[in-house]
Enzyme design. Structure first.
Site, short mmCIF file in Angstrom:
data_model
loop_
_atom_site.label_atom_id
_atom_site.label_comp_id
_atom_site.label_asym_id
_atom_site.label_seq_id
_atom_site.Cartn_x
_atom_site.Cartn_y
_atom_site.Cartn_z
N CYS A 43 0.82 -1.21 0.00
CA CYS A 43 0.00 0.00 0.00
C CYS A 43 0.85 1.26 0.00
O CYS A 43 0.65 2.16 -0.80
CB CYS A 43 -0.92 -0.02 1.22
SG CYS A 43 -1.96 1.43 1.31
N CYS A 48 -1.63 1.77 -2.96
CA CYS A 48 -2.60 2.86 -2.74
C CYS A 48 -1.97 4.25 -2.74
O CYS A 48 -2.46 5.16 -3.42
CB CYS A 48 -3.31 2.70 -1.40
SG CYS A 48 -3.34 1.04 -0.70
N LYS A 51 -0.10 5.38 -5.96
CA LYS A 51 -1.15 5.40 -6.99
C LYS A 51 -1.99 6.66 -6.88
O LYS A 51 -2.21 7.38 -7.85
CB LYS A 51 -2.01 4.13 -6.83
CG LYS A 51 -3.08 3.89 -7.82
CD LYS A 51 -4.45 4.34 -7.43
CE LYS A 51 -5.01 4.01 -6.09
NZ LYS A 51 -5.67 2.72 -5.97
N TYR A 179 -9.53 -3.13 -11.15
CA TYR A 179 -9.46 -1.72 -10.79
C TYR A 179 -8.06 -1.15 -10.96
O TYR A 179 -7.90 0.01 -11.33
CB TYR A 179 -10.02 -1.48 -9.38
CG TYR A 179 -9.09 -1.77 -8.22
CD1 TYR A 179 -8.29 -0.78 -7.69
CD2 TYR A 179 -9.03 -3.04 -7.66
CE1 TYR A 179 -7.44 -1.05 -6.62
CE2 TYR A 179 -8.19 -3.31 -6.60
CZ TYR A 179 -7.39 -2.32 -6.08
OH TYR A 179 -6.56 -2.58 -5.03
N GLU A 183 -7.39 2.07 -13.21
CA GLU A 183 -6.83 3.28 -12.61
C GLU A 183 -5.58 3.73 -13.35
O GLU A 183 -5.39 4.92 -13.62
CB GLU A 183 -6.49 3.01 -11.14
CG GLU A 183 -7.71 2.86 -10.26
CD GLU A 183 -7.38 2.49 -8.82
OE1 GLU A 183 -8.21 2.76 -7.94
OE2 GLU A 183 -6.30 1.93 -8.55
N HIS A 436 -26.73 21.74 0.23
CA HIS A 436 -26.89 22.40 -1.07
C HIS A 436 -25.94 23.57 -1.23
O HIS A 436 -25.74 24.29 -0.26
CB HIS A 436 -28.34 22.89 -1.20
CG HIS A 436 -28.65 23.46 -2.53
ND1 HIS A 436 -28.79 22.66 -3.65
CD2 HIS A 436 -28.83 24.75 -2.94
CE1 HIS A 436 -29.05 23.45 -4.69
NE2 HIS A 436 -29.08 24.71 -4.29
N GLU A 441 -26.01 15.71 -2.62
CA GLU A 441 -27.40 15.88 -2.18
C GLU A 441 -28.35 14.98 -2.97
O GLU A 441 -29.44 14.65 -2.49
CB GLU A 441 -27.85 17.34 -2.24
CG GLU A 441 -27.92 17.94 -3.62
CD GLU A 441 -28.27 19.45 -3.57
OE1 GLU A 441 -29.34 19.78 -3.07
OE2 GLU A 441 -27.45 20.26 -4.03
P1 FAD Z 1 1.36 -6.09 1.85
O1 FAD Z 1 1.02 -4.68 2.08
O2 FAD Z 1 1.59 -6.54 0.45
O3 FAD Z 1 2.64 -6.40 2.72
C1 FAD Z 1 3.32 -7.61 2.65
C2 FAD Z 1 4.77 -7.36 3.00
O4 FAD Z 1 5.40 -8.61 3.25
C3 FAD Z 1 5.57 -6.70 1.89
O5 FAD Z 1 6.17 -5.54 2.37
C4 FAD Z 1 6.60 -7.75 1.48
O6 FAD Z 1 7.83 -7.17 1.10
C5 FAD Z 1 6.73 -8.56 2.75
N1 FAD Z 1 7.14 -9.95 2.55
C6 FAD Z 1 6.62 -10.85 1.69
N2 FAD Z 1 7.20 -12.06 1.86
C7 FAD Z 1 8.11 -11.90 2.86
C8 FAD Z 1 9.02 -12.78 3.51
N3 FAD Z 1 9.08 -14.07 3.17
N4 FAD Z 1 9.82 -12.30 4.48
C9 FAD Z 1 9.76 -10.99 4.84
N5 FAD Z 1 8.91 -10.10 4.28
C10 FAD Z 1 8.08 -10.57 3.30
N6 FAD Z 1 -6.02 -1.06 -1.35
C11 FAD Z 1 -6.88 -0.11 -0.93
O7 FAD Z 1 -7.52 -0.29 0.09
N7 FAD Z 1 -7.04 1.06 -1.64
C12 FAD Z 1 -6.33 1.32 -2.77
O8 FAD Z 1 -6.51 2.37 -3.38
C13 FAD Z 1 -5.42 0.34 -3.23
N8 FAD Z 1 -4.68 0.55 -4.34
C14 FAD Z 1 -3.78 -0.37 -4.74
C15 FAD Z 1 -3.03 -0.11 -5.88
C16 FAD Z 1 -2.10 -1.03 -6.33
C17 FAD Z 1 -1.28 -0.72 -7.56
C18 FAD Z 1 -1.91 -2.25 -5.61
C19 FAD Z 1 -0.90 -3.26 -6.07
C20 FAD Z 1 -2.66 -2.53 -4.47
C21 FAD Z 1 -3.60 -1.59 -4.03
N9 FAD Z 1 -4.39 -1.82 -2.90
C22 FAD Z 1 -5.28 -0.87 -2.48
C23 FAD Z 1 -4.31 -3.10 -2.15
C24 FAD Z 1 -3.44 -2.97 -0.90
O9 FAD Z 1 -2.19 -2.46 -1.25
C25 FAD Z 1 -3.31 -4.34 -0.24
O10 FAD Z 1 -4.58 -4.87 -0.01
C26 FAD Z 1 -2.56 -4.25 1.10
O11 FAD Z 1 -1.29 -3.70 0.94
C27 FAD Z 1 -2.47 -5.65 1.71
O12 FAD Z 1 -1.72 -5.59 2.90
P2 FAD Z 1 -0.95 -6.88 3.41
O13 FAD Z 1 -0.47 -6.56 4.78
O14 FAD Z 1 -1.77 -8.09 3.22
O15 FAD Z 1 0.29 -7.08 2.42
#
Ligand code: FAD
Length: 451
Positions: A43, A48, A51, A179, A183, A436, A441
């Site tokens: 994110c 997010c 983006k 999406y 976007e 308004h 609205e």
């Molecule tokens: P992540 O945020 O992906 O975090 C996982 C972390 O784990 C990463 O930092 C990775 O490096 C680390 N990792 C992975 N494997 C290992 C390992 N083996 N050892 C150590 N570290 C590891 N959501 C919204 O709500 N609104 C938005 O507008 C939106 N826009 C988005 C736009 C794009 C282009 C993308 C790709 C996603 C978007 N999302 C949005 C979705 C949102 O980013 C994800 O839902 C959110 O980040 C999920 O969080 P998470 O904690 O599951 O994983």
């Protein structure tokens, strides 16, 4: 009693992992967290946040056009991609620092390396190749873009690389209908690239209300995006300084960049989960129950890696519910119903609850709808309409879904989301006096059902 190095070890420092780690530490748990890339996760680093910054940048294009109708004459316009990316990078570095500092301040021990699961209570840290033990392990590794196996796919980029391109490509093809693809098509188009979006299905944004999808498609076309549905990429070839995109429908496009946004896959490969007894779904997601607990009682998973609702606020809620359950003594399930969400296409979508199609499948409904030119578009001369739609259950009168397309739709839907969550009826909306003059609205002045 067995003693562990940690009460909790979190793998992944993104939205879900960070929230779970901080809350658990604040509740007194000894917490370790490994992040192999950058704190903040998808994110903050490549989702997010960057983006939305790019969406803001792109939205100036229409603002400049609209300004003329309000009397403004603007001088020479130019856009500097390098400057935008540098500013975006600085903001992300700042946020990353905030995340790391907050974890540190909560007492979470940070490991800047990859971690894998070595057993129900054991985590292997790649950094110094040692194993640590933990009473509980939380998998919060998120997901990664999936690119289909098309000849020449290695020439393509994904959203990961799109945020760091050295130049703004003059001609871009965005492949996908979700999406993220939609976007990015808006971003590239707004910034001045000749943009084609290719989606193999009949209409993009599957899962959203059909009228919303049609409305956005029409508006994006009017803004200059070449939307091609029912077509797909057959092959990508490099030809000198550009890429040649052969489509299954027979067309050949010359472009400077191809971006694939054809879905994301849970990041579970090579994590050692199955060896430890954790069950994965066919798509590779960690199978969890309502409390985010996996088939191995000491191993939990939250966020995109569980492939429930891949949104940041949902990952955060799941992380918080995990901490409440395991360390707070209050068994808590994250609530995945009626989650309001925005899509930052241009124009923007805000949506909560059921689509008309979903609601009709459940029972009789009434549809209230307005498609109108917002005041901003009267003297700007922009021929773009706003869409507001309420899906109401005929019997209970509950508003089951709210769908908005147009400026600030994302901001509006956050508030409409409260009403839907509180099970407001159409009459509750009607009793609310309008603000308004606003576009919002319309949501409280829709009188007669259209269907
Ligand atoms: P992540 O945020 O992906 O975090 C996982 C972390 O784990 C990463 O930092 C990775 O490096 C680390 N990792 C992975 N494997 C290992 C390992 N083996 N050892 C150590 N570290 C590891 N959501 C919204 O709500 N609104 C938005 O507008 C939106 N826009 C988005 C736009 C794009 C282009 C993308 C790709 C996603 C978007 N999302 C949005 C979705 C949102 O980013 C994800 O839902 C959110 O980040 C999920 O969080 P998470 O904690 O599951 O994983």
């Amino acid at each position: 009693m067995t003693s562990f190095d940690y009460d909790l070890f979190v793998i992944g420092g993104g939205s879900g992992g960070v929230r779970a780690a901080r809350m658990s530490a604040q509740m007194g748990a000894r917490v370790g967290l490994a992040e192999e890339h950058r704190f903040g996760g998808t994110c903050v680093i490549r989702g997010c946040v960057p983006k939305k910054l790019l969406v803001y940048a792109a939205s100036f294009a229409s603002a400049f056009e609209d300004a003329a109708g309000f009397g403004w004459t603007l001088g020479q316009r130019s856009f500097d991609w390098t400057k935008l990316i540098a500013a975006k990078d600085a903001e992300i570095a700042r946020l990353e620092g905030v995340y790391a500092r907050n974890l540190d301040a909560a007492g979470v021990e940070l490991h800047r390396c990859r971690a894998t699961v070595a057993g129900p209570h054991e985590v292997r840290l790649a950094g110094n190749d040692r194993a640590v033990t933990a009473k509980h392990i939380l998998i919060a590794t998120g997901g990664a873009p999936f690119v289909p196996d098309v000849p020449g796919a290695h020439h393509a980029i994904t959203s990961n690389e799109a945020f760091d391109l050295p130049h703004l490509p003059g001609r871009v093809a965005v492949i996908g209908g979700g999406y993220i693809a939609s976007e990015f098509a808006g971003i590239f188009n707004g910034l001045g690239a000749q943009t084609t979006q290719i989606y193999r299905g009949k209409l993009f944004l599957r899962g959203f209300d059909e009228e919303v999808r049609l409305h956005v498609a029409e508006a994006m076309r009017a803004r200059g995006v070449d939307l091609r549905f029912g077509d797909d990429v057959a092959a990508i070839d490099r030809e000198g300084d550009h890429l040649s995109l052969r489509l299954t429908g027979g067309d050949v496009l010359a472009v400077d960049a191809v971006m694939y946004a054809t879905g994301r896959r849970p990041a579970t490969r090579g994590l050692g989960l199955e060896e430890a007894g954790v069950r994965l779904t066919e798509g590779g997601a960690v199978e969890v129950d309502g409390f985010s607990q996996s088939a191995v009682p000491s191993i939990y998973a939250v966020g995109d890696v569980t492939d429930r609702l891949a949104l940041t606020p949902v990952a955060i809620r799941e992380g918080a519910a995990f901490a409440e359950t395991v360390f707070g003594g209050r068994p808590t399930q994250a609530d995945h119903s009626d989650v309001a969400t925005a899509v930052f296409t241009q124009p923007e979508i805000g949506t909560v609850g059921l689509t008309e199609e979903q609601a009709r499948a459940e029972g009789p409904v009434e549809i209230y709808r307005a498609a109108f030119r917002p005041m901003m578009n009267t003297i700007s001369g922009r021929d773009e309409r706003m869409l507001m739609k309420l899906v109401v259950a005929k019997d209970s009168r509950r508003v089951l879904g709210v769908h908005v397309v147009g400026p600030s739709a994302g901001e509006m839907i956050q508030l409409a989301g409260i009403a839907v969550k509180m099970r407001a009826t159409k009459e509750d909306f009607d009793r609310t006096v309008a603000v308004h003059p606003t576009a919002a609205e319309e949501l409280v002045t829709l009188r007669d059902p259209v269907a």
